[in-house]
Design an enzyme around this catalytic site. Structure first.
Site, PDB file in Angstrom:
ATOM      1  N   CYS A  45       0.837  -1.210   0.000  1.00  0.00           N
ATOM      2  CA  CYS A  45       0.000   0.000   0.000  1.00  0.00           C
ATOM      3  C   CYS A  45       0.871   1.258   0.000  1.00  0.00           C
ATOM      4  O   CYS A  45       0.543   2.258  -0.659  1.00  0.00           O
ATOM      5  CB  CYS A  45      -0.914   0.019   1.215  1.00  0.00           C
ATOM      6  SG  CYS A  45      -1.992  -1.414   1.345  1.00  0.00           S
TER       7      CYS A  45
HETATM    8  C1  BEZ Z   1       0.584  -4.614   1.816  1.00  0.00           C
HETATM    9  O1  BEZ Z   1       0.124  -3.522   1.491  1.00  0.00           O
HETATM   10  O2  BEZ Z   1       1.769  -4.837   1.783  1.00  0.00           O
HETATM   11  C2  BEZ Z   1      -0.344  -5.699   2.232  1.00  0.00           C
HETATM   12  C3  BEZ Z   1      -1.522  -5.393   2.884  1.00  0.00           C
HETATM   13  C4  BEZ Z   1      -2.331  -6.424   3.315  1.00  0.00           C
HETATM   14  C5  BEZ Z   1      -1.988  -7.735   3.066  1.00  0.00           C
HETATM   15  C6  BEZ Z   1      -0.794  -8.022   2.369  1.00  0.00           C
HETATM   16  C7  BEZ Z   1       0.033  -7.001   1.965  1.00  0.00           C
END
Ligand code: BEZ
Length: 212
Positions: A45
């Site tokens: 994210c």
């Molecule tokens: C991420 O943004 O890295 C992420 C968020 C939730 C689950 C897996 C990865």
């Protein structure tokens, strides 16, 4: 009820990192991209919001306003935004919606319980100036989106909203487009003065038409 292409994008009021907004008022006459991410302070994210901020000029050129959303509270968004700016070398100045009560997530069906019961998946909606939904894409939490692809689709949507053309597989801005199937080849030759290449009666190409 599930949202579909062509539906009016539901309106909402929300707290964001840029203050309280009414979604439709915020969009005004612009195009919009509303995209959810699973959670703040997560690595994928962080790169997605950073990429979006770095593409600010590209979105602005296309008259597109962007908004991110997750089910995190405002204070968490504000702290994480500092991290995004620091690590992605950018300045996030688009609203990040604080949807801790899941109002936007539920309105846009962004929680897919069989994937994750509590977090939003990576949903993305492109909304036209008429406030209808033009594109919906959904990625899993583990896969960061390709924001160049989002821009590419917006280019196609904006072009095909102005001219009776469609865009072929993997089309990019500047490449030839496909003449609409409802137009006869005789009419196409008149309507597209840059030329019409007939491969099959149903498969005809023309260079990108000039702005109307
Ligand atoms: C991420 O943004 O890295 C992420 C968020 C939730 C689950 C897996 C990865």
């Amino acid at each position: 009820m599930a949202l579909r292409l062509g539906d009016v994008a539901p309106n909402f009021k929300a707290q964001t990192t840029e203050g309280e907004i009414d979604f439709h008022e915020f969009l005004g006459n612009s195009w919009g991209v509303l995209f959810s991410h699973p959670a703040d302070y997560t690595p994928v994210c962080t790169t997605e919001l950073g990429r979006t901020a770095l593409l600010k000029e590209e979105f602005a050129k296309r008259n597109v306003k962007v908004l991110a959303v997750s089910v995190d509270p405002l204070d968490k968004h504000l702290g994480w935004r500092n991290d995004i700016n620091e690590t992605q070398n950018c300045s996030v100045d688009f609203p990040i919606i604080a949807d801790e009560h899941r109002e936007v997530a539920e309105l846009y069906d962004m929680i897919h319980p069989n994937a994750n019961a509590t977090q939003t998946v990576r949903s993305l909606f492109v909304i036209g100036p008429d406030k209808t939904i033009k594109l919906m894409i959904t990625y899993p939490a583990s896969t960061g989106r390709n924001f160049f692809e989002v821009l590419r689709v917006i280019d196609s949507l904006q072009l095909t909203s102005k001219h009776s053309v469609s865009t072929p597989a993997d089309w990019k801005q500047g490449e030839d487009v496909i003449v609409g199937t409802s137009i006869s080849t005789e009419d196409a030759i008149k309507r597209f003065p840059k030329g019409v290449k007939v491969v099959k009666p149903y498969l005809r190409y023309t260079p990108v038409p000039d702005e109307k």
